[in-house]
Design a protein around this motif. Structure first.
Motif, PDB file in Angstrom:
ATOM      1  N   ARG A 206      53.526  30.098  22.133  1.00  0.00           N
ATOM      2  CA  ARG A 206      53.478  30.218  20.701  1.00  0.00           C
ATOM      3  C   ARG A 206      51.913  30.731  20.354  1.00  0.00           C
ATOM      4  NH1 ARG A 206      56.784  32.810  17.700  1.00  0.00           N
ATOM      5  NH2 ARG A 206      58.263  30.914  18.075  1.00  0.00           N
ATOM      6  N   VAL A 207      51.013  29.945  21.223  1.00  0.00           N
ATOM      7  CA  VAL A 207      49.768  30.104  20.844  1.00  0.00           C
ATOM      8  C   VAL A 207      49.178  31.583  21.313  1.00  0.00           C
ATOM      9  CG1 VAL A 207      47.256  29.244  21.866  1.00  0.00           C
ATOM     10  CG2 VAL A 207      49.191  27.519  21.177  1.00  0.00           C
TER      11      VAL A 207
ATOM     12  N   ILE B 276      50.184  20.432  27.582  1.00  0.00           N
ATOM     13  CA  ILE B 276      50.648  21.174  26.328  1.00  0.00           C
ATOM     14  C   ILE B 276      52.110  21.898  26.938  1.00  0.00           C
ATOM     15  CG2 ILE B 276      50.525  23.406  24.614  1.00  0.00           C
ATOM     16  CD1 ILE B 276      47.391  22.865  25.077  1.00  0.00           C
TER      17      ILE B 276
ATOM     18  N   VAL C 125      55.030  25.610  23.229  1.00  0.00           N
ATOM     19  CA  VAL C 125      53.764  25.623  22.212  1.00  0.00           C
ATOM     20  C   VAL C 125      52.799  26.526  22.959  1.00  0.00           C
ATOM     21  CG1 VAL C 125      52.038  24.149  21.204  1.00  0.00           C
ATOM     22  CG2 VAL C 125      54.374  23.267  21.514  1.00  0.00           C
ATOM     23  N   SER C 126      52.442  26.592  24.084  1.00  0.00           N
ATOM     24  CA  SER C 126      51.489  27.621  24.774  1.00  0.00           C
ATOM     25  C   SER C 126      51.911  28.936  24.742  1.00  0.00           C
ATOM     26  CB  SER C 126      51.140  27.280  26.138  1.00  0.00           C
ATOM     27  OG  SER C 126      52.432  27.395  27.072  1.00  0.00           O
TER      28      SER C 126
END
Length: 294
Positions: free
Chosen positions: A122-123, A115, A119-120
């Motif tokens: 934002r997670v 990932i 993106v991580s």
């Protein structure tokens, strides 16, 4: 083999090295040299470029923002890298044992690494959200907190959030590297140790760790350099806050580049490069790779 044949072999070897040499020259050495030269200039947007020697580096010495970012970067590296190394080794040892689903587990453990960091980040930003984040839901659900906690609103909370996100993402990378090293250890050594009635701890400290040392050093080198230049996770998750407490060296240099002070930003990049280069030399010495760098 005559002298002409030796010359042709030598030229053939240089021909094979030429594409790699051109790539390194264009995408490694020239950018590094350009950054180093630019760090010696006052290069500000809309102003004439002027050579100032080590003026930018002298300014760094009295810049509290630089020292704050250096402290954060060093502390982040000192905390996250050992955690990733320890957890990666534990996962590698577990995945090395025979199991019907070992192939599935080895593929699944790579998912966090696959990932993208943005993106991580934002997670984890959603996980730490004050209103509907999973962290607050879990903490209030099991009674650890009476009201929602602003995890990213305090320097310690933001720091631990970044460490947790980085460890979650990069531990699989360390595990795969160490798993490859474990697979290269001959099984005969373990069988002989069992014959000699050596326990698991003795086999681990007398066989596994010594033979795994070069791979451990390589994993430590990769993760230290990556941690020193951390940018995307900080940019997405905390943006350097609160109050600049989680501003990394990469983010601090980026802020000056965006602001148009390319000379000062280049000086910060040079400091970061020197730190990574110094750690590389130390790790290579520790891994007993001294012959390659003497």
């Amino acid at each position: 083999m005559g002298r002409g044949d030796n010359l042709r072999e030598l030229l053939r070897g240089y021909a094979f090295l030429a594409p790699l040499s051109a790539f390194l020259l264009a995408f490694v050495f020239l950018p590094v040299a350009g950054t180093l030269l630019n760090s010696l200039n006052r290069d500000v947007t809309f102003l004439p470029i002027r050579f100032i020697g080590l003026g930018n580096f002298r300014s760094l010495g009295s810049d509290p923002g630089f020292w704050q970012s250096l402290r954060f970067t060093a502390l982040f590296t000192l905390v996250s890298v050992p955690l990733e190394l320890a957890m990666g080794l534990a996962f590698a040892l577990l995945l090395e044992h025979p199991s019907p689903i070992r192939g599935f587990l080895r593929a699944g453990v790579l998912l966090p690494w696959a990932i993208p960091a943005a993106v991580s980040g934002r997670v984890f930003e959603l996980i730490y959200n004050v209103q509907f984040g999973l962290a607050n839901a879990s903490a209030t659900g099991i009674g650890l907190a009476e009201k929602p906690v602003h995890w990213l609103g305090t320097p310690p909370g933001a720091f631990l959030a970044l460490v947790a996100a980085d460890v979650w993402k990069t531990t699989p990378f360390v595990a795969i590297l160490l798993l490859a090293g474990l697979s290269a250890i001959p099984e005969d050594l373990y069988r002989q140790a069992e014959v000699d009635r050596a326990g698991y701890a003795q086999r681990f400290f007398r066989i596994t760790l010594p033979l795994l040392r070069p791979v451990l050093v390589v994993a430590l080198l990769f993760r230290t350099i990556d941690s020193l230049r951390i940018f995307d996770l900080v940019f997405v998750l905390t943006k350097g806050g609160p109050g600049g407490s989680t501003t990394s060296l990469s983010l601090y240099g980026y802020q000056y580049f965006v602001g148009g002070d390319f000379g000062y930003g280049s000086a910060i990049s040079v400091v970061l490069f020197l730190l990574a280069f110094l750690f590389s030399l130390l790790y290579l010495r520790a891994g007993r790779f001294g012959r390659e760098i003497d």
